[in-house]
Design a protein around this motif. Structure first.
Motif, mmCIF file in Angstrom:
data_model
loop_
_atom_site.group_PDB
_atom_site.id
_atom_site.type_symbol
_atom_site.label_atom_id
_atom_site.label_comp_id
_atom_site.label_asym_id
_atom_site.label_seq_id
_atom_site.Cartn_x
_atom_site.Cartn_y
_atom_site.Cartn_z
ATOM 1 N N LEU A 8 -5.419 0.384 -11.643
ATOM 2 C CA LEU A 8 -5.082 -0.984 -12.055
ATOM 3 C C LEU A 8 -3.571 -1.176 -12.052
ATOM 4 O O LEU A 8 -3.070 -2.210 -11.621
ATOM 5 N N LEU A 9 -2.841 -0.149 -12.513
ATOM 6 C CA LEU A 9 -1.375 -0.248 -12.498
ATOM 7 C C LEU A 9 -0.844 -0.295 -11.068
ATOM 8 O O LEU A 9 0.247 -0.811 -10.820
ATOM 9 N N GLY A 10 -1.612 0.276 -10.144
ATOM 10 C CA GLY A 10 -1.189 0.281 -8.743
ATOM 11 C C GLY A 10 -1.018 -1.131 -8.191
ATOM 12 O O GLY A 10 -0.222 -1.368 -7.278
ATOM 13 N N PHE A 11 -1.789 -2.090 -8.769
ATOM 14 C CA PHE A 11 -1.701 -3.463 -8.259
ATOM 15 C C PHE A 11 -0.476 -4.197 -8.783
ATOM 16 O O PHE A 11 -0.163 -5.290 -8.326
ATOM 17 N N VAL A 12 0.212 -3.603 -9.760
ATOM 18 C CA VAL A 12 1.427 -4.248 -10.274
ATOM 19 C C VAL A 12 2.478 -4.314 -9.170
ATOM 20 O O VAL A 12 3.238 -5.281 -9.079
ATOM 21 N N GLY A 13 2.521 -3.293 -8.315
ATOM 22 C CA GLY A 13 3.507 -3.224 -7.230
ATOM 23 C C GLY A 13 3.539 -4.478 -6.374
ATOM 24 O O GLY A 13 4.541 -5.209 -6.347
ATOM 25 N N PRO A 14 2.422 -4.771 -5.675
ATOM 26 C CA PRO A 14 2.406 -5.967 -4.817
ATOM 27 C C PRO A 14 2.701 -7.245 -5.588
ATOM 28 O O PRO A 14 3.426 -8.112 -5.095
ATOM 29 N N VAL B 291 -13.795 -0.301 -8.022
ATOM 30 C CA VAL B 291 -12.871 -1.106 -8.830
ATOM 31 C C VAL B 291 -11.652 -1.501 -7.995
ATOM 32 O O VAL B 291 -11.234 -2.662 -7.973
ATOM 33 N N GLN B 292 -11.110 -0.487 -7.283
ATOM 34 C CA GLN B 292 -9.921 -0.751 -6.459
ATOM 35 C C GLN B 292 -10.211 -1.854 -5.435
ATOM 36 O O GLN B 292 -9.406 -2.765 -5.236
ATOM 37 N N ILE B 293 -11.382 -1.741 -4.784
ATOM 38 C CA ILE B 293 -11.717 -2.704 -3.722
ATOM 39 C C ILE B 293 -11.895 -4.116 -4.313
ATOM 40 O O ILE B 293 -11.334 -5.090 -3.808
ATOM 41 N N ILE B 294 -12.634 -4.214 -5.437
ATOM 42 C CA ILE B 294 -12.911 -5.537 -6.022
ATOM 43 C C ILE B 294 -11.605 -6.211 -6.468
ATOM 44 O O ILE B 294 -11.324 -7.359 -6.106
ATOM 45 N N VAL B 295 -10.776 -5.481 -7.224
ATOM 46 C CA VAL B 295 -9.517 -6.069 -7.716
ATOM 47 C C VAL B 295 -8.628 -6.459 -6.538
ATOM 48 O O VAL B 295 -8.017 -7.543 -6.524
ATOM 49 N N ILE C 108 -6.769 0.383 10.787
ATOM 50 C CA ILE C 108 -7.466 -0.646 9.994
ATOM 51 C C ILE C 108 -6.489 -1.613 9.296
ATOM 52 O O ILE C 108 -6.639 -2.817 9.421
ATOM 53 N N PRO C 109 -5.459 -1.089 8.566
ATOM 54 C CA PRO C 109 -4.567 -2.066 7.913
ATOM 55 C C PRO C 109 -3.884 -2.987 8.913
ATOM 56 O O PRO C 109 -3.726 -4.179 8.648
ATOM 57 N N ILE C 110 -3.509 -2.433 10.082
ATOM 58 C CA ILE C 110 -2.833 -3.291 11.086
ATOM 59 C C ILE C 110 -3.798 -4.390 11.528
ATOM 60 O O ILE C 110 -3.452 -5.580 11.560
ATOM 61 N N ALA C 111 -5.040 -3.985 11.836
ATOM 62 C CA ALA C 111 -6.037 -4.946 12.320
ATOM 63 C C ALA C 111 -6.322 -5.997 11.245
ATOM 64 O O ALA C 111 -6.417 -7.201 11.536
ATOM 65 N N PHE D 158 -3.107 -4.707 1.337
ATOM 66 C CA PHE D 158 -3.951 -4.127 2.399
ATOM 67 C C PHE D 158 -3.786 -2.609 2.452
ATOM 68 O O PHE D 158 -4.752 -1.880 2.648
ATOM 69 N N HIS D 159 -2.555 -2.150 2.256
ATOM 70 C CA HIS D 159 -2.334 -0.692 2.248
ATOM 71 C C HIS D 159 -3.096 -0.040 1.100
ATOM 72 O O HIS D 159 -3.648 1.043 1.234
ATOM 73 N N ILE D 160 -3.114 -0.740 -0.069
ATOM 74 C CA ILE D 160 -3.855 -0.195 -1.217
ATOM 75 C C ILE D 160 -5.356 -0.177 -0.913
ATOM 76 O O ILE D 160 -6.059 0.770 -1.232
ATOM 77 N N LEU D 161 -5.824 -1.240 -0.272
ATOM 78 C CA LEU D 161 -7.266 -1.345 0.011
ATOM 79 C C LEU D 161 -7.752 -0.259 0.964
ATOM 80 O O LEU D 161 -8.909 0.136 0.934
ATOM 81 N N VAL D 162 -6.859 0.189 1.833
ATOM 82 C CA VAL D 162 -7.279 1.188 2.817
ATOM 83 C C VAL D 162 -7.465 2.561 2.173
ATOM 84 O O VAL D 162 -8.277 3.359 2.617
ATOM 85 N N THR D 163 -6.713 2.821 1.074
ATOM 86 C CA THR D 163 -6.806 4.150 0.432
ATOM 87 C C THR D 163 -8.232 4.542 0.079
ATOM 88 O O THR D 163 -8.683 5.618 0.436
#
Length: 1511
Positions: A308-314, A436-440, A543-546, A576-581
């Motif tokens: 959840l804290l990871g999303f603070v970045g973007p 959770v990561q994908i939904i958020v 994938i992130p590029i596409a 998008f980079h977070i979503l690919v993880t």
């Protein structure tokens, strides 16, 4: 601009105190300063005095570490307090930022509070470590004062109507709460420890672990800050640079982490369920959940928080770019300035600081989650390994002999399946965190981009099944690769174990091509593995590029006024980079889950396998007789049919009972059944003792310890003395007697460290006879009442046998009044037996004393008599002085000598560390700290001229393109903003529309090129890896099989096998992936730092100190990490070999009743391995936390620099976004770079070791004649002329044959005899050019054998070796691997070897399978197969090297059917009496050379004395 506490505007209401002092905001702030000043004044002197006195002690003894009650809560509250205070400071600065004078009271009290909070926790920590709670009084007063002053301030704010809208109001409220809670914690300490207000303080002892100085793993005991940053590891990692890490340095495991504790934890759920054994996989899962659920949930919680804290970045990037030029709005109440929460968060600098803290917290939580999961996994591995071992101890040995379960399978359970489970636990938090990561992520994207975000997310979602499909394909490919590599290893192992035979028969190429064929299949499946891996890597990059491409295309086309500002573009890029993880992890998590399910299934099958019969409790009656009695039918499985033994074995107390009979009639099985190792069908085994006291004892315990020496000697990988005493105390006199009885002293004298020499796995450095004597010595040394000896003479010559019989069995055991049961083929010892049991086909043919049998079975007695081949019943004892096994000694001496010479480079390097002085030490340490670039160069050089440039260029191009895509995006989005500003300025709505099309076209082209290059790079890396793997294995195998025999005698088999197993596996599967990760993370970091420096050149100044910090961290970490990885591997080896040793010696261990001791050793090995694993994990976390923090600093510096640059130098918003996005990326990839560098360094060791082996000089296979010039049927006559022959084993050693000359006519049988070590074996090896002939020559049928190609020469002779060697495969393959002979020829050979009836009964006849090492045949039958193998060749020269060691005398008659020249080496001199010629040798020289009759008639001939001794 003047500066004062309350500000100095002339009309200032700051000093207005008309409504009372407390209604002045500035005074309220001044009041809150009081507690902080008090604390700083009180604590500083105490801290300095304390530190001064401690520095003299150098190091606080860590047993004084005692956590006071509420320890963790205090640390958590203090961290929150510090964060709130930072916010308060920031709020003060921001709200004061735009007035004319500086109001110190807005932020100075907060700064003091911040200092006081830090002081409070430092002070508390020092008091805790010195365990002196009375000094906590100062903190108690501080919390009370702070709580009161903040409460007054809060009350006044409320009174004046300042509410939740103002940020300072909220912060003050929070601080009141925090100070209140900290006060409560302090009171709790008083109640817990009673250090004041109570008459008797509580006495508390530190944890047991900390009182033990051996415990060095302090993670569970240190404070929260040290726990989360692994601060306690600092000294450990820095000292690793000065001296290597070994088991002494890492110490013991804390009690809670030891294997035994965890085993009890795991066993508890099973016992609660009412079964000691798990009934199926679901039981195992249930037990795992109950035992290890809690720490796993903790790990998952940490993971959620981190994600959840990871999303603070973007979001912060979006905010910073968006608010970069906003002004602040403040309001004035109570005479001071306030700012709303919304305004506060709209400040770019505030967001930058928030981003910094969010990153620190996120990384800390992430590492805590990793650590918790891995620690749980390691604990679980220890518990399951202990469980497996306990099961092994009760395992039924018939499972093993039937091939239902092999040693290898059990070792796989221990090595592979427990690790799979451990990895599953490690990856488990991802299972819960990914959704959770994908939904958020999708929700935030939708918030930023609207409907187009969902389309981008759909692209990712559509490609997820492809990822899953790839993951399953990958695991299939890996599975088939593993199967082929196991098969290849099995073949390689057989090839190396039987290399002597293969060279003598010139079959090395047949076996080599068989290994190559399997390797071919393995490479094919490796190819598909590489293909899927490269596609997987490509997908993760593409994938992130596409996704970004489709999202932006749709976003621009959906509406004309689409918001594509830098804030939106770069925030969504980060998202998008977070979503690919999670997608990147999906494949490995799914794979790991599947593997874990399979492993648990295997474990459950193993746990439910047969155990040895739990013996029924005997009735509590004391038997009247004092004899051992056992009546039973035991079920023995031999070959493939069931043989039932019905026997009644009654060895009387203190008697010598002998069991005799043909090969394979069930003698050994009778002993095993008595020991309870067979599955009993009917009957019973009763053990009674000689005294009534023992008898009563035995009512509870079925049988006491039995000293048992098995037919196949079983030795520990330990020193000679440890093998003989076998954990008994060393009694010098007794030890000496036993050594003397087994004639071991001369052997011990040869060994470099005497009886302290390690004898290697399975006693690899010893010969058969030496192993057997040590095994017998162990049985003699024990003080048990009963001794079972299973064919102890099979590998001994006559002198040693006689000596052992006289001194050991008849003298030592008789004197000690021990009951002895002896299985033997040496019928000449029957007169010494008190009782004889003759067996035939699984039943007892007859039993009694020799007299009884003479009367009742005269035929049998006569048969025995002829076999004994001796007239005298009593025999004269030969002097033992010279009969010592000299050849064995020579072999041993040679092996020892060359082992010293051929030490590997690494060992030498390590030894030099110990032996040399300090300056050398530092040199070696420097060497340890450097990266092996040489091996890396060699590795890449093998890739070839085409792949290498492709690899380098594609990587550079790809990363340049990636940067180009993002720079173009920055340019495009900045232009969008400028266009909007222009449109606003011209106030036009129609004609000022911005055209995205040209930008979009370039963006699309760049993205498509990027995607193509991603594919090229991933393919290039994997293909390079494949090419190198293929080259290295091919060279290694072909080099090894051509190496001279000397090489195999001097290099431990294990170390050669390791090159083919572990090292080849590393090169096949690990190096390419590590290389790819290393290149990717390095280039990403370099390109990111480049971009940030381009955007804000000021960043370069700050980069220098960070780079230096990074350099030192990676330098220290790499050395420690390599040591710990090697330590983890090296502690795993004894653990695995302990398992295989235990499985192989199960019967012996159980006979001796040593289960508990072996269990204890297992626990020690497991704990040693686990403590190394835990330290390695902690070291990885140590690195990652530090690298992540440096990454966070880079983000902070980049953010502050670019905001400042944007405000004052008008840097475009697009570039600010670009710089921040890249800064976030650096923090992700920095530690990957160092981790991969460290892994690469360890993995390149494999390349280095293989390269070392490739330098071995091969044998000279070429001859002066070509194979076609040698006559077809040569040698036809078999005439042998030996002229002045001298040979040696190596140019550095003395000759073993000196000037030997002989002439053997065609068709003659020649017997060669002599004391052991007289040069008989060397004589036969000279025919095969296995030894270095440096003088003289051997001419056979007019051709000098030195001129022939080795392959041709060796393929024309036959030899039967002393050790029988069979290979896994069919019987046909064993007799004739070249597939040249017809069936009738094979049957004929089997008939000569008396094996035809045995093979006929087998299913498949000639195509019946032989298991590894021929384990499904008895030793005698294996020897006969080797005999048959020699007959199949039909060569006119057949050499036998003591080939009848374990064949009973009746079978020796075979020799008379061999009509070819038979060159016999033997100790059994009577068997060569019918030879045409006898050669007697001594010390490499021919002593006598004549017909046997002539030599016998000569009075003083040595041969005659041999024959007399043999009678």
């Amino acid at each position: 601009m003047s500066l004062s506490f309350c500000g100095n505007e002339n009309n200032s209401s700051a000093y207005n105190v008309d409504q009372g002092v407390l209604n002045n905001g500035c005074f309220l702030d001044a009041l809150t300063v009081v507690p902080h000043v008090f604390l700083l004044f009180i604590t500083f002197p105490i801290l300095f005095i304390g530190w001064g006195s401690q520095s003299s002690k150098v190091h606080i003894h860590h047993s004084t570490w005692l956590h006071f009650p509420g320890h963790n809560l205090r640390w958590i509250l203090t961290f929150i307090l510090l964060f709130v205070l930072v916010c308060e400071i920031a709020e003060g600065i921001v709200s004061d930022g735009f007035t004319q004078s500086l109001h110190l009271h807005l932020y100075m009290p907060s700064c003091l509070a911040f200092m006081a909070a830090i002081t409070s926790i430092v002070y508390y920590h020092n008091i805790e470590t010195s365990n002196f709670p009375k000094l906590l009084m100062a903190l108690l007063i501080y919390w009370i004062l702070a709580f009161i002053t903040k409460t007054i301030k809060f009350a006044k704010y409320t009174e004046h109507g300042i509410g939740m809208r103002q940020l300072r109001y909220c912060l003050t409220g929070l601080l009141v709460l925090l100070y209140g809670l900290l006060l409560a914690v302090e009171i709790n300490v008083i109640l817990g420890r009673r250090y004041m207000c109570f008459a008797h303080p509580t006495e508390v002892k530190p944890p047991e672990d900390l009182q033990d100085l051996g415990v060095r793993f302090l993670q569970p005991f240190v404070n929260l800050l040290s726990k989360s940053t692994y601060w306690w590891m600092n000294t450990f990692i820095t000292t690793a640079h000065r001296r290597p890490i070994d088991l002494k340095v890492i110490g013991k495991l804390p009690i809670a982490m030891r294997a035994l504790t965890n085993y009890m934890k795991l066993r508890k759920p099973w016992l609660e369920m009412g079964t000691p054994e798990p009934q199926g996989p679901q039981w195992i899962w249930r037990a795992l959940r109950q035992a290890y659920g809690k720490p796993l949930i903790l790990s998952i919680t940490f993971r959620f928080l981190a994600d959840l804290l990871g999303f603070v970045g973007p979001l912060c990037i979006s905010g910073i770019v968006h608010h970069i030029s906003k002004k602040n709005h403040t309001i004035q109440l109570l005479g001071i300035y306030f700012i709303s929460s919304q305004e506060f968060l709209a400040n770019a600098y505030v967001l930058a600081v928030l981003l910094f803290f969010a990153l620190l917290l996120q990384r800390t939580f992430l590492q805590a989650s990793y650590y918790s999961a891995i620690q749980t996994g390691i604990n679980l591995r220890g518990a399951i390994q202990t469980k497996i071992f306990n099961k092994i101890m009760r395992l039924c040995t018939s499972n093993m002999s039937m091939g239902e379960m092999t040693v290898g399978q059990i070792c796989n359970l221990v090595a592979i399946d427990t690790s799979q489970l451990m990895w599953f636990f490690f990856l488990c938090p991802n299972l819960w965190a990914m959704p959770v990561q994908i939904i958020v992520g999708v929700i935030l994207l939708y918030y930023l981009l609207g409907i187009s975000a969902l389309i981008g997310a759909t692209v990712i979602a559509l490609l997820a099944p492809v990822q899953y499909f790839l993951a399953t394909k990958l695991s299939q490919a890996q599975k088939s690769t593993l199967e082929y590599s196991n098969e290849r290893l099995k073949k390689t192992n057989e090839l190396l174990r039987g290399i002597k035979l293969l060279k003598l028969y010139a079959w090395e190429y047949i076996f080599c091509s068989s290994v190559e064929e399997t390797r071919g299949k393995e490479l094919t499946s490796l190819q598909s593995f590489a293909l899927y891996t490269s596609v997987s890597i490509f997908m993760n990059a593409a994938i992130p590029i596409a996704a970004v491409l489709t999202t932006f295309v749709v976003h621009v086309h959906l509406s004309d006024d689409a918001d594509l500002s830098p804030a939106v573009a770069f925030a969504s890029l980060s998202l998008f980079h977070i979503l690919v993880t999670p997608l990147f992890l999906l494949s490995s998590v799914v794979r790991s889950t599947v593997k874990a399910l399979v492993s648990v299934q295997k474990l459950s099958e193993f746990f439910s396998s047969d155990e040895i019969g739990e013996e029924q409790e005997p009735k509590a009656t004391i038997p009247s007789s004092s004899t051992n009695h056992s009546n039973y039918q035991a079920l023995v499985r031999t070959l493939s049919d069931f043989v039932s033994i019905s026997a009644s074995l009654c060895p009387s107390f203190c008697q010598l009972t002998m069991i005799v009979g043909q090969v394979g009639c069930g003698k050994s099985s009778l002993l095993l059944a008595a020991l309870g190792e067979m599955q009993r069908i009917s009957g019973s085994v009763t053990w009674n003792s000689s005294t009534t006291t023992d008898c009563l004892y035995l009512i509870h315990k079925k049988r006491g310890a039995v000293a048992y020496a098995s037919q196949k000697p079983w030795l520990l990988n330990a020193s000679v003395v440890e093998n003989i005493t076998f954990e008994m105390p060393l009694i010098k006199q007794r030890y000496k007697t036993v050594i003397e009885a087994c004639s071991l002293q001369p052997d011990i004298d040869i060994l470099p460290q005497g009886d302290q020499t390690e004898i290697g796995e399975r006693g690899i450095i010893l010969s058969g006879g030496q192993k057997q004597r040590i095994s017998v010595a162990r049985a003699l040394y024990q003080t048990t009442n009963v001794v079972f000896l299973d064919d102890p003479f099979s590998a001994l010559d006559i002198h040693l046998s006689d000596h052992l019989m006289q001194e050991g069995i008849l003298k030592l055991l008789r004197e000690e009044k021990r009951t002895v049961v002896l299985v033997t083929h040496k019928l000449q010892y029957l007169p010494h037996a008190d009782w004889i049991i003759a067996m035939k086909d699984g039943t007892i043919q007859t039993e009694g004393t020799l007299k009884d049998i003479q009367n009742s079975e005269p035929e049998l007695f006569e048969q025995w008599k002829t076999l004994m081949n001796r007239q005298d019943q009593e025999f004269e004892k030969e002097t033992v002085a010279e009969s010592m096994t000299m050849l064995e000694r020579k072999n041993l001496r040679r092996a020892m000598y060359s082992r010293e010479a051929l030490k590997t480079e690494e060992e030498e390097e390590e030894e030099s560390v110990e032996s040399d002085d300090e300056d050398n030490l530092s040199q070696v340490m420097r060497h340890r700290a450097t990266i092996p670039w040489g091996s890396c160069g060699k590795y890449l050089a093998l890739a070839g001229l085409l792949l290498l440039p492709l690899l380098v260029l594609s990587q550079l191009l790809k990363h340049s393109l990636m940067v180009a895509i993002d720079v173009w995006l920055a340019h495009w989005t900045s232009d969008v903003i400028h266009a909007k500003i222009r449109a606003d300025r011209h106030n036009c709505t129609l004609n000022c529309g911005f055209s995205h099309s040209s930008y979009l076209l370039v963006f699309s082209v760049l993205c498509c090129l990027g995607i193509v290059l991603c594919l090229v790079t991933s393919m290039a890396v994997e293909w390079t890896g494949l090419r190198v793997a293929k080259e290295l294995h091919h060279s290694l195998l072909n080099n090894i099989i051509l190496a001279p025999m000397r090489f195999f005698e001097t290099t431990p088999l294990g170390s050669i096998l390791n090159r083919f197993s572990a090292d080849t596996n590393t090169i096949d599967q690990h190096i390419p992936t590590t290389l790819e990760c290393l290149i990717r993370s390095t280039l990403l970091c370099v390109s990111a730092l480049g971009v940030i420096s381009y955007v804000t050149p000021v960043f370069l100044i700050a980069l220098a100190p960070l780079a230096i910090a990074c350099y030192f961290i990676q330098k220290y970490f790499r050395v420690a990490s390599r040591d710990l990885q090697q330590l983890e591997d090296s502690t795993q080896l004894p653990l695995l070999s302990h398992f295989s040793e235990t499985v192989e010696g199960l019967t012996t261990i159980r006979a001796f009743r040593y289960e508990a001791r072996f269990r204890q050793r297992l626990l020690e090995f497991t704990d040693a391995n686990n403590v190394a694993s835990l330290f390695l994990t902690a070291a990885n976390r140590w690195l990652e936390v530090r690298m992540e923090y440096i990454g966070a600093c880079i983000v902070l510096i980049a953010a502050v620099a670019s905001i400042t640059n944007s405000l004052y130098s008008h840097l475009s918003a697009g570039l600010v976004g670009l710089g921040l996005t890249y800064a976030l990326m650096v923090s992700n990839y920095l530690n990957w770079m160092v981790r991969n560098l460290a892994d690469m360094e360890v993995q390149l060791g494999a390349v280095k070791r293989i390269k070392t082996l490739l330098k071995t000089e091969p044998e000279n296979y070429e001859g002066l004649l070509s194979a076609s010039q040698v006559p077809e049927g040569w040698p036809q006559q078999g005439e042998i002329q030996i002229q002045n022959l001298s040979v040696r084993y190596d140019s550095t050693l003395k000759p073993v044959l000196k000037h030997v000359s002989a002439h053997i006519k065609p068709g003659e049988k020649v017997g060669i005899c002599g004391r052991t070590g007289s040069g008989k074996s060397s004589f036969s090896l000279a025919f095969f050019r296995m030894v270095d002939t440096f003088e003289g020559r051997i001419i056979i049928d007019d051709i000098d054998i030195a001129k022939l190609p080795l392959q041709t020469l060796r393929s024309r002779f036959s030899i039967i070796l002393q050790d029988p060697i069979l290979f896994s495969g069919t019987i046909r393959f064993n007799l004739d691997p070249e597939m040249k002979a017809t069936d009738s020829m094979l049957w004929e050979a089997l008939e000569i070897a008396q094996l035809k009836p045995v093979v006929k009964t087998l299913p498949g006849g000639l195509d019946a399978m032989v298991t590894e090492g021929g384990e499904n045949f008895s030793q005698g039958q294996r020897q006969l197969f080797c005999l048959a193998r020699a007959f199949v060749r039909k060569s006119s020269i057949l050499i036998m090297d003591e080939a009848t060691a374990s064949i009973d005398m009746a079978t020796v008659c075979i020799r008379s059917t061999v009509c070819m020249i038979c060159n016999t080496h033997t100790h059994r001199v009577h068997t060569i009496l019918n030879a045409d010629l006898v050669i007697v040798m001594k010390r490499g020289v021919i002593l006598e050379y004549d017909k046997p009759d002539v030599l016998l008639s000569t009075e003083d001939s040595v041969f005659a004395s041999f024959v007399r001794a043999d009678k």
